[in-house]
Design a protein around this motif. Sequence first.
Motif, mmCIF file in Angstrom:
data_model
loop_
_atom_site.group_PDB
_atom_site.id
_atom_site.type_symbol
_atom_site.label_atom_id
_atom_site.label_comp_id
_atom_site.label_asym_id
_atom_site.label_seq_id
_atom_site.Cartn_x
_atom_site.Cartn_y
_atom_site.Cartn_z
ATOM 1 N N ASN A 31 2.218 13.799 1.838
ATOM 2 C CA ASN A 31 3.165 12.754 2.389
ATOM 3 C C ASN A 31 2.424 11.712 3.379
ATOM 4 N N ILE A 32 1.330 12.100 3.916
ATOM 5 C CA ILE A 32 0.528 11.166 4.960
ATOM 6 C C ILE A 32 -0.121 10.111 4.031
ATOM 7 N N LEU A 33 -0.399 10.156 2.766
ATOM 8 C CA LEU A 33 -0.986 9.194 2.000
ATOM 9 C C LEU A 33 -0.170 8.064 1.591
ATOM 10 N N PRO A 34 -0.563 6.803 1.347
ATOM 11 C CA PRO A 34 0.077 5.787 1.028
ATOM 12 C C PRO A 34 1.022 5.919 -0.208
ATOM 13 N N ASN A 35 1.933 5.140 -0.171
ATOM 14 C CA ASN A 35 2.660 5.160 -1.599
ATOM 15 C C ASN A 35 2.384 4.130 -2.334
ATOM 16 N N ALA A 36 2.039 4.312 -3.650
ATOM 17 C CA ALA A 36 1.617 3.082 -4.477
ATOM 18 C C ALA A 36 2.830 3.174 -5.822
ATOM 19 N N ASN A 37 3.189 2.154 -6.088
ATOM 20 C CA ASN A 37 4.099 2.198 -7.218
ATOM 21 C C ASN A 37 3.697 0.901 -8.201
ATOM 22 N N ALA A 38 3.979 1.126 -9.278
ATOM 23 C CA ALA A 38 3.634 0.081 -10.437
ATOM 24 C C ALA A 38 5.084 -0.063 -11.175
ATOM 25 N N SER A 39 5.314 -1.366 -11.559
ATOM 26 C CA SER A 39 6.628 -1.384 -12.163
ATOM 27 C C SER A 39 6.332 -2.543 -13.525
ATOM 28 N N TYR A 40 6.735 -2.433 -14.405
ATOM 29 C CA TYR A 40 6.508 -3.377 -15.758
ATOM 30 C C TYR A 40 7.958 -3.385 -16.458
ATOM 31 N N ASN A 41 8.472 -4.672 -16.648
ATOM 32 C CA ASN A 41 9.758 -4.778 -17.337
ATOM 33 C C ASN A 41 9.313 -5.878 -18.569
ATOM 34 N N ALA A 91 5.642 -7.929 -13.991
ATOM 35 C CA ALA A 91 4.871 -6.625 -13.649
ATOM 36 C C ALA A 91 4.771 -6.851 -12.205
ATOM 37 N N GLY A 92 4.476 -5.443 -11.489
ATOM 38 C CA GLY A 92 4.211 -5.569 -10.054
ATOM 39 C C GLY A 92 3.625 -4.349 -9.362
ATOM 40 N N LEU A 93 2.932 -4.645 -8.421
ATOM 41 C CA LEU A 93 2.518 -3.134 -7.830
ATOM 42 C C LEU A 93 2.643 -3.534 -6.317
ATOM 43 N N GLN A 94 3.214 -2.215 -5.884
ATOM 44 C CA GLN A 94 3.739 -2.336 -4.454
ATOM 45 C C GLN A 94 2.849 -0.889 -3.458
ATOM 46 N N LEU A 95 2.640 -1.088 -2.342
ATOM 47 C CA LEU A 95 1.766 -0.364 -1.700
ATOM 48 C C LEU A 95 2.515 -0.409 -0.298
ATOM 49 N N ASN A 96 2.760 1.096 0.142
ATOM 50 C CA ASN A 96 3.242 1.095 1.773
ATOM 51 C C ASN A 96 2.787 2.428 2.092
ATOM 52 N N PHE A 97 2.465 2.039 3.321
ATOM 53 C CA PHE A 97 1.627 3.002 4.301
ATOM 54 C C PHE A 97 2.335 2.965 5.672
ATOM 55 N N THR A 98 2.668 4.299 5.874
ATOM 56 C CA THR A 98 3.434 4.636 7.146
ATOM 57 C C THR A 98 2.349 4.729 8.292
#
Length: 471
Positions: free
Chosen positions: A62-72, A98-105
Amino acid sequence: MSAKYISALCLMACLSGYGQENTGPVTLEYCIETALQNNLDLKSSHLKANTARVNYRQSRFNILPNANASYNLGVTNGRSIDPYTNSYLDQRLTFSNAGLQLNFTVFNGFRLLNTIRQNRYNLQASEMEVREARQNLVLDVTLAYLQILNNRELLKQARARMETTGKQLERLGSLYKEGSGNPADYTDMQGQLALDKTTAIQAENSLKASVLNLYQLLNTEGTPNMAFAGIEATDTLQQYPLSAEEVLTDALANLATFKAKALRLDAAKNGVKVARAGYIPQVSIFGELNTNYSSAAEFLNETGTSVEETGDFVSVNGQEYPVLREETHHVGEAISYEDQFNNNLSSAIGLSVTIPLFNGFRARNNVALEKIKMEESRVDLENTTLQLTQAIEQAYLDMQSAYDRYHILTGQVKAYEESFRVNEVRFNSGVSNIVEYITSKNNMDNARIGLANAKYEYLLRVRVLEYYRGI
């Protein structure tokens, strides 16, 4: 010699060895090994430990960044918004994005770190509980095995008692037929033989019940083997070398039960720290990359110009002249899917801060609940320590009592055996009566039973004390 012949010989040898392995008496080591392989409670403990291991591993990830990709990709009919121009259209439209999201706490009140510590303690506690389940199973199997040996010894004595009574009955029967014996002695001996047979049947049933109890712990199928190997023990039992205080000291240092409770308390303490993170703002970094496509998007290519009337007029000297303008003509050309994704590419990066202002006192109540869990774990640890101390003191007292009874009964058995020998000679010679003979015989038999019970009770208590020491 052919390969098939060699294989057949090897198979026969393996089957022969397997059959020999299962025809001998059952040993304590075999029972313990079988129970450790088959017992369902132990398997359940292993599964719980595996669950705790997965939870611990996930808390670290859970320490690692969250990366998610989307495509419609979709099609609309009727009035809709063109995602390329944001204008309203009333036509069939194919769209895609399409999108790419990155989140890091970056910081969340050390919630992630304390969760890792909490899950690590839970994992260690689960591993200790597996060890505890193994120790409990080994102890239960050992006690059940010793109970079988005790009941087997009692059955052996009951059958020997019945055999002795049967021989006396035969002797008295011969005298009775010759007319020289006392008929009352013969019938009294018949009653004694019936009592001995009843005692033997009860001892046999107790042995079968103890064997069944052991095989239920082993969780094996098939008919239980009634042949059991004995446990090496000297004829004279030795005094247990440790005191109750020394056993308790070893138990607190080595017993898995106590260690598991202590680790659960450590996990509960970190649970309070995790809950307190609900009061602290959370800081995170985010980044986005987006693009889109629309079938309505097109390039306008110039094809030429022309002069056309606008519909307006100007008056010059009373003469009206039409207003002309030059118009450029275009032809629409669709933009390819790849070009639109490249041209419409956009990105964003930023810093997000979430400040908990009011959440229905959820954070405060979570802290209160975790504190209650921590106190429950503390009380559980103290209760375990208290129960452990009382159990060791009781087991030590029972062991010492069995040891003392064994040595007292050893002398009693010798005395009653000598008394029975004398009374048997006197009874066979017609000097004493049957009442003296039966009383002397019962005294000797009861003393032997008491001695066997004291011996195996001592061995049982010693095994219990060794279990508490973590051995």
